[in-house]
Write an enzyme that holds these catalytic residues in place. Structure first.
Site, PDB file in Angstrom:
ATOM      1  N   SER A  75       1.026  -1.203   0.059  1.00  0.00           N
ATOM      2  CA  SER A  75       0.231   0.051   0.106  1.00  0.00           C
ATOM      3  C   SER A  75       0.527   1.235  -0.197  1.00  0.00           C
ATOM      4  O   SER A  75       2.108   1.420  -0.508  1.00  0.00           O
ATOM      5  CB  SER A  75      -0.554   0.063   1.301  1.00  0.00           C
ATOM      6  OG  SER A  75      -2.236   0.859   0.935  1.00  0.00           O
TER       7      SER A  75
ATOM      8  N   ASP B  63      -8.031  -5.115  -5.844  1.00  0.00           N
ATOM      9  CA  ASP B  63      -8.013  -4.482  -4.767  1.00  0.00           C
ATOM     10  C   ASP B  63      -8.323  -3.125  -5.018  1.00  0.00           C
ATOM     11  O   ASP B  63      -8.625  -2.235  -6.767  1.00  0.00           O
ATOM     12  CB  ASP B  63      -5.990  -3.549  -5.369  1.00  0.00           C
ATOM     13  CG  ASP B  63      -5.932  -2.641  -4.328  1.00  0.00           C
ATOM     14  OD1 ASP B  63      -6.512  -1.959  -3.774  1.00  0.00           O
ATOM     15  OD2 ASP B  63      -4.488  -3.002  -3.684  1.00  0.00           O
TER      16      ASP B  63
ATOM     17  N   HIS C 135      -6.817  -5.516  -1.527  1.00  0.00           N
ATOM     18  CA  HIS C 135      -5.994  -4.262  -1.553  1.00  0.00           C
ATOM     19  C   HIS C 135      -5.119  -5.341  -0.294  1.00  0.00           C
ATOM     20  O   HIS C 135      -4.976  -5.268   0.958  1.00  0.00           O
ATOM     21  CB  HIS C 135      -6.100  -3.231  -0.295  1.00  0.00           C
ATOM     22  CG  HIS C 135      -5.102  -2.159  -0.500  1.00  0.00           C
ATOM     23  ND1 HIS C 135      -4.851  -1.368  -1.001  1.00  0.00           N
ATOM     24  CD2 HIS C 135      -4.977  -0.938   0.292  1.00  0.00           C
ATOM     25  CE1 HIS C 135      -3.682  -0.236  -0.781  1.00  0.00           C
ATOM     26  NE2 HIS C 135      -3.576  -0.919   0.692  1.00  0.00           N
TER      27      HIS C 135
END
Length: 571
Positions: free
Chosen positions: A213, A452, A489
């Site tokens: 991330s 994601d 994610h």
């Protein structure tokens, strides 16, 4: 015709040979320079008392050591395996008072230094808005299987220059913005390497940086800004266009608000039941494209051509009841998946692929909660110049009522005090030009969940295509991207999301063994690293699949168990 640089290389080499050896023709072009192989790290040990490290490290420049202590073997574990004895050192760098808000700032950090050290350093880049010195294990996305500390690395973690209590108000401080964006990495790296030299009697032989991330963004920014400092870059779900992604997510929320049945609950625009409906429709259309009907869509690219939301999902003729989508919903969902645009129709962020992982619980958070609770503060206070006043800032009102063109201007804005725009301090300069990294023998391994919902895998693939185009038509000799079907994610979703990406990166950097496939497993019942509740019940709890380097796809070989990676080939 082949549609990517690596596919064109595959055609030139011959598809049969490519299936056997992904690297066979990768370096054969005259356009590709000879890349040096970096030597392997050499282990060392530390035999002294951990408590004396406060004195050993006391004179580090711009640094105050706050504690040093022994951590016994087994105090930490990963995947059910104990982590060996190590020294824990904590401290701060560049303590100061902010000139605008009068708040105290510092770059907080901790280092974990194994007794039996493998000769390597790992900078753990953390996620979100940072602000926390999380446990310096050298963890990464996906389900826990191993991490850098467990493998004997010296590991550093930091808060990137501010505390969690200052999120997002630290955006009022110009230097805190820059530290968060890229300068904390530049300041911590030489300090950590000098600390390691003092402790073990030598600097690290090999250095790695990684995270998922925002941590993936840190790693990709470091690849562009600090290519001389690291030998391996582990890049997970990289938000390397984070300001653009944040504005795109707010834009999506504004679109969803037009079809929400409850104005106070954005998730009523596209409910979990409706997302499951679409996920099943994607499976029905795309599951068999990889040769196996197994609840996973491996051929993501082919699926986007095969699936049509308008055609493949029923349109409601009456009230919404979970068995259909309204025409208005379909229009909104189609626009969101196509990619965010300005009011004039100019697309400024990537599309998102349809994938069965759309049913994952994390998707709802990123689509309906994050735009109002997270992206609002990031765009309004951290990325805007000058920032909004944090006192009384109303995130939902900011996100739902600010025109997208205005939001887009904010992330490009500067002022007398805020001299770098968010698109400058948050993104890698010239991300598709990494010849310095390549030519010194460093490597980059990227992984990204296909489902994601905040940072699009399509954006990562678009970057990789550009990287290849700028490096002789094929970047696979120093950078590879691994898509993870079904994964959301960084982890989760109906996916095989447990994998070790540190070991293949080290092997690539130090032994020249390029990763042709990475085995990933599901985290079903009994998994020692934690259970993923979204693993379908019909899967074996430890189902395995190969993750394949883009553009290759894991395809069923025609025989063998559908729960075993050995039954699949990358081609």
């Amino acid at each position: 015709m082949p549609d990517s640089p690596i596919q064109r290389t595959a055609m030139a080499c011959g598809l049969a040979l490519w299936a056997l050896s992904f690297t066979a023709c990768g370096g054969g072009s005259s356009a590709q320079p000879q890349i040096p192989r970096l030597s392997p790290a050499v282990p060392a040990t530390y035999a002294g008392a951990c408590e004396t490290l406060s004195d050993t490290l006391a004179s580090l420049p711009n640094t105050r050591i706050t504690s040093a202590a022994l951590v016994a073997a087994g105090s930490l574990s990963v995947g059910g395996q104990p982590v060996a004895e190590h020294c824990l050192v904590t401290g701060h760098m560049f303590e100061r008072t902010g000139p605008i808000d009068g708040a105290r700032y510092a770059i907080g950090f901790e280092m974990r230094l194994p007794r039996a050290w493998n000769g390597r350093f790992f900078y753990q880049a953390n996620g979100g808005l940072d602000g926390n010195v999380v446990t310096a294990t050298g963890s990464f996305g996906g389900g826990p299987l191993t991490h850098a500390l467990h493998q004997g690395f010296a590991v550093l973690s930091s808060d990137a220059g501010h505390s969690a209590s200052q999120n997002p108000s630290f955006g009022r401080d110009p230097q805190a913005r820059l530290d968060y964006g890229y300068q904390a990495v530049g300041k911590l790296t030489p300090m950590a390497k000098e600390a390691i030299r003092r402790v073990y009697g030598k600097a690290p032989d090999r250095s790695y940086i990684g995270g998922c991330s925002n941590g993936g963004r840190h790693a990709m920014v470091a690849a562009a800004r600090y290519a001389q400092d690291y030998d391996g870059y582990l890049v997970g779900a990289p938000g390397f266009n984070l300001p653009l992604a944040a504005v795109a997510n707010i834009w999506g929320a504004q679109r969803y608000a037009t079809v929400a049945t409850d104005p106070t609950n954005l998730s009523t625009a596209f409910t979990p039941v409706e997302r499951q409906l679409v996920a099943q429709a994607v499976l029905d259309r795309c599951d068999a494209l990889d040769g196996a009907v197994d609840g996973l869509v491996q051929d993501t690219t082919a699926c986007q051509a095969a699936f049509d939301l308008s055609r493949d999902v029923p349109t409601c003729t009456g009230a919404r009841d979970g068995s259909c989508l309204s025409a208005e919903q379909k229009a909104v969902i189609t626009s969101v998946f196509a990619g965010a645009t300005t009011s004039g129709g100019t697309r400024f962020y990537a599309s998102f692929p349809y994938d069965p992982g759309l049913s994952g619980s994390g998707v709802g958070f990123w689509e309906f909660t994050a735009p109002l609770a997270l992206d609002s503060g990031a765009v309004g206070i951290v990325f805007k110049a000058p920032p909004e006043n944090p006192v009384g800032f109303n995130g939902p009102a900011f996100s739902l009522n600010t025109p997208v063109d205005t939001l887009y201007e904010y992330i490009h804005s500067t002022s007398l005090s805020y001299t770098e725009s968010a698109m400058s301090f948050m993104t890698p300069p010239n991300p598709s030009q990494l010849s310095t990294l390549r030519d010194r023998g460093a490597k980059m391994l990227v992984y990204h969940g296909v489902a994601d919902a905040i940072f699009s895998v399509d954006d990562t693939i678009r970057w990789y295509e550009s990287l290849s185009a700028n490096h002789g038509g094929d970047a696979s000799n120093f950078a590879r991207v691994f898509r993870v079907p079904g994964m959301g994610h960084c982890s989760g979703g109906p996916a095989t999301d447990q994998f070790d990406v540190i070991t293949p990166l080290v092997q690539w950097v130090e032994q020249g063994i390029a990763p042709d496939r990475i085995e990933a497993r599901a985290r079903g019942a009994g998994n020692p690293g934690g259970v993923n509740a979204e693993v379908p019940g019909e899967w074996a709890p430890d189902r395995s699949r190969p993750l394949c380097p883009y553009p290759l796809v894991a395809r069923y070989g025609g025989s063998g168990s559908l729960d075993n990676a050995d039954s699949f080939v990358c081609r």
